[in-house]
Scaffold this motif. Structure first.
Motif, short mmCIF file in Angstrom:
data_model
loop_
_atom_site.label_atom_id
_atom_site.label_comp_id
_atom_site.label_asym_id
_atom_site.label_seq_id
_atom_site.Cartn_x
_atom_site.Cartn_y
_atom_site.Cartn_z
N THR A 1 -22.21 92.56 84.52
CA THR A 1 -21.82 92.06 83.40
C THR A 1 -21.94 90.67 83.07
OG1 THR A 1 -19.58 93.84 84.37
CG2 THR A 1 -19.88 92.79 82.26
N PRO A 2 -22.38 91.12 81.54
CA PRO A 2 -22.89 89.67 81.29
C PRO A 2 -21.67 88.49 81.15
CG PRO A 2 -24.10 91.54 79.94
CD PRO A 2 -22.65 92.43 80.52
N ALA A 3 -21.78 87.55 80.95
CA ALA A 3 -20.99 86.76 81.37
C ALA A 3 -20.37 86.01 80.24
CB ALA A 3 -22.19 84.63 81.45
N ALA B 1 -8.93 83.69 86.75
CA ALA B 1 -9.58 83.21 85.62
C ALA B 1 -10.94 82.54 86.06
CB ALA B 1 -9.09 81.91 84.54
N PRO B 2 -11.02 81.63 87.08
CA PRO B 2 -12.33 81.16 87.07
C PRO B 2 -13.54 82.07 87.52
CG PRO B 2 -10.71 79.93 88.18
CD PRO B 2 -9.95 80.81 87.22
N ALA B 3 -12.34 82.87 89.12
CA ALA B 3 -13.40 83.67 89.70
C ALA B 3 -13.85 85.23 89.03
CB ALA B 3 -12.02 84.94 90.89
N LEU B 4 -12.60 85.28 87.54
CA LEU B 4 -13.89 86.37 86.42
C LEU B 4 -14.78 85.76 86.11
CD1 LEU B 4 -10.68 88.52 85.71
CD2 LEU B 4 -11.89 88.95 88.15
N ALA B 5 -14.68 84.79 85.62
CA ALA B 5 -15.98 83.99 84.81
C ALA B 5 -16.61 83.82 85.76
CB ALA B 5 -14.76 82.94 84.24
#
Ligand SMILES: O=CCCC(=O)O
Length: 491
Positions: free
Chosen positions: A69-71, A170-174
């Motif tokens: 999925t694009p960042a 949040a950082p993991a998903l990002a």
């Protein structure tokens, strides 16, 4: 005042795995209670090895799609989650106070703090960049790209049930990672509510999986994650002994680790400090969340010449603190999380007194008619350096004051601990400020400032307080690795 959220679906009593709300495989549950009066709130699954395994399978299956999925799209999903957290701030804040005990204003503040990490990493997702490297030999192109590490296991503590999980998820998903999470047994409900909102924001099935477990059942669950090579990283906030166990037990699969562990923060007041500012700073940093914060000052060193006036000012402020349940809008200090926490705090106070310490205010349990978990905000003076509270994190509303004579002396004492999370000092002397900031062996230094946490700042420790950084522009690094690409034979 009722602490239950107005949106009933925010109180969840099931795990969330592969996009479905599920009971534990064997149907087992454990109770979640309000630490203010020990009343039952609800029961949640007491998950075991099969639930842990199912969570990994879901996260692994979702990884390829989420990574691709694009960042920017990942960031947009995080922004939707952020907006939903803000829209439900009041409900989430009440839930934090209900299960964790902190006063309502602090519960509300924690939700904003949690949301700030989600917003920060929503924006950082668009800044995942690599480098072009000048080649050392002709005919080559050399570059780096950053890739998500894979499935992450997130294990969070009870003291900030919203903020700690948000600043890991949040950082993991990002970064493009998927995850399996286990919230603290005392406070799973806020995490489940946040995941409900992530589901509503449209985070795809399997990207976030969360399973709850009691203290007794947790080792069986976490052991599965530790042993499984598909879990590529562990992000843990909690005690140093547990952090060491995770490091040892994950060695066979060489997982990447972020460990935000115990602290034993020194707070130093030099005789050239602005004493009123120092008292303000100490009140904020020591008594936030009733002293149950890993960056709370644990040892307060005050220079001889200003010791008595600092102590007088501090005692006046601490004695005026209102202790009570979050349902009391005047409460500034809530109940401690549980009986074990209360016992440890009282044991530290008794031990300090046995080693020559004087109680200047507080020193005992209060409000037994409300519940067993209330401890009076306490100031102690002149305990010996061998007192337990010099060496172990008290994690409660206790401020022990120690006298010191010289800068050299206090730096030695401040660093005389295996821990190195936060340190604070107050001085108006610019040369001293840089000297002391350099000399403190901690990952975080508050200079004339007691409130240091921010989503824009790197949070983490040195020595036995762990490694890795959360928040800030460095926070994504823990969830990514660097791949080097070398193209040869360029014509
Ligand atoms: O207790 C651990 C985290 C506290 C904070 O983020 O300030």
């Amino acid at each position: 005042m009722n602490l239950n959220p107005s949106r009933g679906d925010l109180i969840r009593s099931q795990n969330y795995v592969s996009g479905r709300w599920l009971d534990a495989h064997d149907g087992a549950t454990f109770e979640v209670c309000n630490p203010a009066d020990l009343s039952r709130i609800t029961a949640v699954p007491d998950s075991g090895a099969r639930d842990a395994e199912a969570a990994i399978e879901a996260a692994q299956a979702a990884f390829a799609g989420w990574r691709a999925t694009p960042a920017k799209a990942r960031g947009q999903l995080l922004k939707r989650w952020h907006a939903l957290i803000l829209a439900n701030q009041e409900d989430l804040g009440r839930l934090v106070s209900l299960e964790q005990g902190k006063p309502l204003a602090e519960g509300q503040g924690e939700v904003l703090y949690a949301a700030s990490y989600v917003e920060w990493f929503a924006e950082e997702a668009s800044r995942i960049e690599g480098d072009l490297i000048a080649p050392a030999v002709p005919g080559r192109r050399m570059m780096t790209v950053r890739e998500p590490v894979g499935v992450v296991a997130v294990i969070t503590p009870w003291n900030f049930p919203a903020a700690m999980i948000a600043r890991k998820i949040a950082p993991a998903l990002a970064a493009g990672c998927t995850l399996v999470a286990k919230p603290a047994e005392d406070t799973p409900l806020t995490s489940l509510a946040l995941i409900r909102l992530a589901e509503e924001a449209g985070v795809p099935a399997g990207v976030i999986n969360i399973v709850c477990a009691s203290r007794e059942q947790t080792p069986a669950l976490v052991d599965v994650w530790l042993a499984d090579a598909r879990v590529r990283k562990i992000s843990f906030t909690g005690s140093t002994p547990v952090g060491k166990h995770l490091a040892r037990a994950s060695a066979d699969t060489l997982k990447k680790l972020s460990l935000e562990l115990g602290g034993n923060a020194p707070f130093i007041v030099f005789d050239d400090a602005d004493l009123d500012a120092a008292v303000d700073g100490l009140m904020v940093s020591k008594f936030r969340n009733g002293g149950q914060t890993c960056v709370c000052p644990n040892r307060i060193y005050v220079q001889d010449k200003v010791f008595d006036s600092f102590a007088d000012k501090l005692v006046a402020r601490v004695a005026a603190l209102q202790v009570g349940p979050a349902t009391d809008p005047k409460a500034q200090i809530g109940p401690m999380i549980n009986a074990r926490a209360v016992e440890k705090i009282l044991h530290h106070i008794d031990d300090a007194v046995a080693r020559g310490g004087r109680v200047l205010t507080g020193g005992q349990r209060v409000h037994p008619e409300l519940g067993p978990n209330y401890v009076a905000p306490t100031v102690l003076a002149d305990a010996g350096q061998d007192a337990l509270l010099c060496h172990e994190e008290t994690f409660g509303p206790v401020a022990p004051l120690f006298r010191f004579r010289s800068e050299e002396d206090v730096i030695r004492q401040a660093n005389d601990t295996p821990f190195g999370l936060a340190g604070y000092f107050y001085s108006e002397n610019v040369s001293r400020i840089w000297r002391v900031a350099d000399a403190l062996e901690t990952g975080i230094v508050g200079i004339n400032e007691g409130a240091v946490a921010s989503e824009a700042a790197p949070f983490g420790g040195v020595k036995e307080s762990g490694y890795g950084r959360e928040g800030s522009k460095y926070g994504l690094d823990d969830y990514m690795h660097i791949k080097y690409l070398c193209q040869g034979n360029l014509r």
